[in-house]
Scaffold this active site. Structure first.
Site, PDB file in Angstrom:
ATOM      1  N   ARG A 147       1.047  -1.200   0.032  1.00  0.00           N
ATOM      2  CA  ARG A 147       0.018   0.019  -0.126  1.00  0.00           C
ATOM      3  C   ARG A 147       0.835   1.173  -0.030  1.00  0.00           C
ATOM      4  O   ARG A 147       0.327   2.346  -0.088  1.00  0.00           O
ATOM      5  CB  ARG A 147      -1.054   0.021   1.304  1.00  0.00           C
ATOM      6  CG  ARG A 147      -2.142  -0.982   0.917  1.00  0.00           C
ATOM      7  CD  ARG A 147      -3.178  -0.978   2.087  1.00  0.00           C
ATOM      8  NE  ARG A 147      -4.102  -1.917   1.261  1.00  0.00           N
ATOM      9  CZ  ARG A 147      -4.361  -3.041   1.407  1.00  0.00           C
ATOM     10  NH1 ARG A 147      -3.183  -3.708   1.738  1.00  0.00           N
ATOM     11  NH2 ARG A 147      -5.397  -3.971   0.789  1.00  0.00           N
ATOM     12  N   SER A 148       2.153   1.038   0.186  1.00  0.00           N
ATOM     13  CA  SER A 148       3.082   2.406   0.184  1.00  0.00           C
ATOM     14  C   SER A 148       2.816   2.974  -1.053  1.00  0.00           C
ATOM     15  O   SER A 148       2.602   4.563  -1.092  1.00  0.00           O
ATOM     16  CB  SER A 148       4.559   1.850  -0.004  1.00  0.00           C
ATOM     17  OG  SER A 148       4.801   1.329   1.277  1.00  0.00           O
ATOM     18  N   LYS A 174      14.286  -7.208   3.544  1.00  0.00           N
ATOM     19  CA  LYS A 174      14.477  -6.103   4.634  1.00  0.00           C
ATOM     20  C   LYS A 174      15.938  -6.452   5.466  1.00  0.00           C
ATOM     21  O   LYS A 174      16.589  -5.363   5.671  1.00  0.00           O
ATOM     22  CB  LYS A 174      13.323  -6.219   5.668  1.00  0.00           C
ATOM     23  CG  LYS A 174      12.152  -5.606   5.123  1.00  0.00           C
ATOM     24  CD  LYS A 174      11.093  -5.452   6.582  1.00  0.00           C
ATOM     25  CE  LYS A 174      10.027  -4.519   5.973  1.00  0.00           C
ATOM     26  NZ  LYS A 174       9.293  -4.186   7.215  1.00  0.00           N
ATOM     27  N   ASN A 190      13.794  -0.423   6.191  1.00  0.00           N
ATOM     28  CA  ASN A 190      12.516  -0.509   5.061  1.00  0.00           C
ATOM     29  C   ASN A 190      12.610   0.972   4.228  1.00  0.00           C
ATOM     30  O   ASN A 190      11.784   1.109   3.487  1.00  0.00           O
ATOM     31  CB  ASN A 190      11.179  -0.402   6.115  1.00  0.00           C
ATOM     32  CG  ASN A 190      11.005   0.787   6.821  1.00  0.00           C
ATOM     33  OD1 ASN A 190      11.995   1.469   7.115  1.00  0.00           O
ATOM     34  ND2 ASN A 190       9.827   0.926   7.446  1.00  0.00           N
ATOM     35  N   ASP A 193       9.859   1.712  11.018  1.00  0.00           N
ATOM     36  CA  ASP A 193       8.404   1.053  11.665  1.00  0.00           C
ATOM     37  C   ASP A 193       8.357   1.311  13.098  1.00  0.00           C
ATOM     38  O   ASP A 193       7.399   1.575  13.519  1.00  0.00           O
ATOM     39  CB  ASP A 193       8.659  -0.457  11.551  1.00  0.00           C
ATOM     40  CG  ASP A 193       8.355  -1.051  10.057  1.00  0.00           C
ATOM     41  OD1 ASP A 193       7.532  -0.234   9.404  1.00  0.00           O
ATOM     42  OD2 ASP A 193       8.777  -2.277   9.834  1.00  0.00           O
ATOM     43  N   ALA A 200       6.844 -12.296  17.827  1.00  0.00           N
ATOM     44  CA  ALA A 200       8.164 -12.221  17.922  1.00  0.00           C
ATOM     45  C   ALA A 200       8.886 -12.187  16.654  1.00  0.00           C
ATOM     46  O   ALA A 200      10.062 -12.603  16.603  1.00  0.00           O
ATOM     47  CB  ALA A 200       9.056 -13.179  18.797  1.00  0.00           C
ATOM     48  N   GLY A 219       9.654  -9.910  12.545  1.00  0.00           N
ATOM     49  CA  GLY A 219      10.230  -8.719  12.447  1.00  0.00           C
ATOM     50  C   GLY A 219       9.667  -7.281  12.752  1.00  0.00           C
ATOM     51  O   GLY A 219      10.238  -6.622  13.379  1.00  0.00           O
ATOM     52  N   ALA A 220       8.160  -7.435  12.935  1.00  0.00           N
ATOM     53  CA  ALA A 220       7.370  -6.179  13.335  1.00  0.00           C
ATOM     54  C   ALA A 220       7.758  -6.058  14.776  1.00  0.00           C
ATOM     55  O   ALA A 220       7.669  -5.015  15.365  1.00  0.00           O
ATOM     56  CB  ALA A 220       5.961  -6.267  12.823  1.00  0.00           C
ATOM     57  N   ARG A 274       4.290 -17.770  19.885  1.00  0.00           N
ATOM     58  CA  ARG A 274       3.982 -19.264  19.660  1.00  0.00           C
ATOM     59  C   ARG A 274       5.184 -20.111  20.002  1.00  0.00           C
ATOM     60  O   ARG A 274       5.397 -21.028  20.573  1.00  0.00           O
ATOM     61  CB  ARG A 274       3.220 -19.705  18.441  1.00  0.00           C
ATOM     62  CG  ARG A 274       2.949 -20.904  18.057  1.00  0.00           C
ATOM     63  CD  ARG A 274       2.240 -21.100  16.627  1.00  0.00           C
ATOM     64  NE  ARG A 274       3.239 -20.549  15.650  1.00  0.00           N
ATOM     65  CZ  ARG A 274       3.069 -20.540  14.480  1.00  0.00           C
ATOM     66  NH1 ARG A 274       1.801 -20.853  13.857  1.00  0.00           N
ATOM     67  NH2 ARG A 274       3.755 -20.093  13.244  1.00  0.00           N
ATOM     68  N   GLY A 301      -3.770  -0.604  13.321  1.00  0.00           N
ATOM     69  CA  GLY A 301      -2.463  -0.759  12.684  1.00  0.00           C
ATOM     70  C   GLY A 301      -2.192   0.045  11.348  1.00  0.00           C
ATOM     71  O   GLY A 301      -1.066   0.545  11.140  1.00  0.00           O
TER      72      GLY A 301
END
Ligand SMILES: NC(=O)c1ccc[n+]([C@@H]2O[C@H](COP(=O)([O-])OP(=O)(O)OC[C@H]3O[C@@H](n4cnc5c(N)ncnc54)[C@H](OP(=O)(O)O)[C@@H]3O)[C@@H](O)[C@H]2O)c1
Length: 279
Positions: free
Chosen positions: A15-16, A65, A86, A102, A129, A131-132, A153, A240
């Protein structure tokens, strides 16, 4: 004319372009923002020829990335700490520089949408846990003195983040996540659960304080099942999309020389491309 792009594989979903093309039009800038589908095996050559392709810089999305960080002549503190990039730009000598925006995007949006989030904060819970989560943890560690629980998880990935970010980060078993909410004034989902096409996040908010802020970094749908459940019991919620919009600001400024604003009109423009709300 300045040209920038987003490089990914695949890249169609990004969506960039919606965001940057909106700002280019809004500020009357003679520039373009393209999508570049680049296979992993072609990434080094593509970035090496960024200027020859006519670009002053680029956004980088999955799966490039980490590779982008290795290629940059310099990277900012966030990119090094997060281990991923990014945003790329070329300087006047054609040297490549890298940033990860980010954490900036997440924290700027959190501050804007729930300015009370850090008032008397005892603990925060980060679910996920990946990348984000790294970016969110990096931002939180700098912004608050509170304890930060991480539940994932795959416990080993949460432990790796605790090792990376130090003793304020404490790992909680994925199976024990609900019971650990009692002292949490901030709950953040950074897993991909709840995203369109994925299972909803299986969660029980009973133990979460009524005044806790609940944030989800999933933005499609805008109102994830987690946010719907949190709002229903009276918690303040942060979606978000704001993170996505704010993380784009520093790149646009680098490439096009104008610091753009995240406005309700930009938000509405991007919302129109998302799935209808969950629930
Ligand atoms: N708003 C924004 O600007 C923004 C920015 C970046 C990312 N995001 C969104 O954030 C989400 C995560 O992105 P990412 O790059 O961090 O992805 P990632 O590195 O692939 O991490 C995915 C995370 O989700 C967890 N997960 C996946 N399936 C699961 C399941 N069935 N049960 C429990 N946990 C599960 C993974 O746990 P395991 O470690 O156990 O696999 C991991 O913690 C995506 O939806 C992405 O679109 C939003």
């Amino acid at each position: 004319m300045a040209k920038a792009c987003v490089i990914g594989w695949p890249v169609e979903h990004s969506r960039s372009p919606l965001i940057h093309r909106y700002w280019l039009a809004e500020y009357g800038i003679d520039g373009t923002y393209d999508k570049e589908a680049v296979r992993p095996e072609d990434f080094v050559a593509f970035v090496g020829a960024l200027a020859e392709h006519g670009y002053v810089g680029a956004n980088v999305t999955l799966p490039h990335k980490e590779a982008a960080l290795r290629l940059a002549r310099s990277a900012d503190e966030a990119a090094i700490a997060i281990g991923a990039v990014n945003t790329l730009w070329l300087d006047a000598e054609g040297r490549l520089h890298a940033s990860n925006t980010d954490a900036y995007g997440f924290m700027t949006n959190l501050d804007a949408e729930a300015p009370q989030w850090n008032e008397g904060l005892g603990a925060a819970m980060v679910l996920g846990a990946g990348g984000a989560a790294r970016a969110v943890l990096y931002g939180l560690i700098k912004a608050t003195d509170a304890k930060i629980f991480v539940a994932n998880r795959t416990r080993a990935r949460a432990e790796a983040l605790a090792h990376l970010f130090g003793p304020r980060v404490e790992v909680v078993d994925w199976g024990a996540r609900n019971a650990a909410f009692g002292t949490c004034g901030l709950l953040i989902n950074t897993t991909s659960l709840g995203m369109t096409g994925q299972a909803p996040l299986d969660i029980d908010l009973t133990a979460l304080p009524q005044d806790a802020v609940v944030a989800d970094i999933v933005y499609n749908p805008l109102l994830t099942p987690l946010l719907v459940a949190a709002a229903k019991r009276g918690n303040a919620t942060v979606d978000g999309l704001g993170m996505l919009l704010h993380q784009a600001v520093p790149g646009f400024e680098r490439w096009f020389g104008v610091r753009p604003e995240v406005t309700p009109a930009l938000r509405a423009h991007v919302v129109a491309s998302l799935s209808p709300e969950a629930a």
